[in-house]
Motif scaffolding. Sequence first.
Motif, short mmCIF file in Angstrom:
data_model
loop_
_atom_site.label_atom_id
_atom_site.label_comp_id
_atom_site.label_asym_id
_atom_site.label_seq_id
_atom_site.Cartn_x
_atom_site.Cartn_y
_atom_site.Cartn_z
N GLY A 95 -35.68 -58.77 8.63
CA GLY A 95 -36.14 -58.50 9.92
C GLY A 95 -34.87 -58.54 10.91
N THR A 96 -33.88 -58.40 10.81
CA THR A 96 -32.64 -58.22 11.74
C THR A 96 -32.87 -57.05 12.45
N VAL A 97 -33.52 -55.81 11.73
CA VAL A 97 -33.79 -54.61 12.45
C VAL A 97 -35.60 -54.29 11.71
N ASP A 98 -36.01 -53.66 12.81
CA ASP A 98 -37.59 -53.28 12.38
C ASP A 98 -37.53 -51.76 12.22
N GLY A 99 -36.62 -51.00 12.15
CA GLY A 99 -36.57 -49.49 12.06
C GLY A 99 -35.54 -48.80 11.72
N GLN A 100 -35.42 -47.61 11.53
CA GLN A 100 -34.07 -47.04 11.19
C GLN A 100 -34.53 -45.57 11.16
N GLU A 101 -33.52 -44.65 11.20
CA GLU A 101 -33.90 -43.16 11.44
C GLU A 101 -32.89 -42.50 10.25
N ASN A 102 -33.64 -41.88 9.43
CA ASN A 102 -32.85 -41.14 8.37
C ASN A 102 -33.84 -39.87 7.98
N PRO A 103 -33.38 -39.11 7.06
CA PRO A 103 -34.26 -37.81 6.74
C PRO A 103 -35.26 -38.55 5.86
N ILE A 104 -36.56 -38.03 5.80
CA ILE A 104 -37.76 -38.40 4.77
C ILE A 104 -37.02 -38.13 3.34
#
Length: 154
Positions: free
Chosen positions: A20-29
Motif C-alpha cells: 500500500g505504499t503506492v496504489d497505482g502504476q502506469e505501464n503497458p497492458i
Amino acid sequence: MGANPLSVNWSETLTALQQGTVDGQENPIASIIIPYKLWNLIKISTIWHYTIDPLILGVSKQTWESFNPEDREIVAKSAKEAMAWNKKEARKGLEGSTEATDMLKSKGMEVVILSAKDRVSFKAKTKPVYDKWIKEIGADLVRKAEEIVKKATP
C-alpha cells in the motif's frame, strides 16, 4: 488533482503495491499488467491514449561514424524493425481489438476508457503542468513530439 505521485523503481513496484505504499502504476497492458497479474493488486485501469510506449534507440555520433555505410544501413534497418515490434507489442489487444481490456475485465479489474471529450477535460486540468514543463524541455521539441502523437492518435 489530489494525487501524490512518486517514482518507484520497477524492482520495488510489486512490493510497494502489496504494502500500500503506492496504489497505482502506469505501464503497458500486454507487456506488464497481464504478465504480472496486476489485477490482483490494482482494481481499476484507465485507458486514456496518452502514450504509445515507443522504444527509443540511440547511438553516439562517434560510434555511428565508426561504422561503414553498409553497417549503418544494417543497424538503421534493424533499429526500425525493433521499434516497430516494440510498438506493436505495447499496443497488442488495444488497437482494433478489445482483447487486452476484456482480459482485465475477466479478472475482475474495472476498465475505464476515456472518451475524446474526457481526454480534452483532462488535458485542460493538467495545462499548468504542461506549461511548466514545456519551458524545461523546450517548445520546439515538444511541438515536434506533439506532431508525431497527432499522426498516431486515433
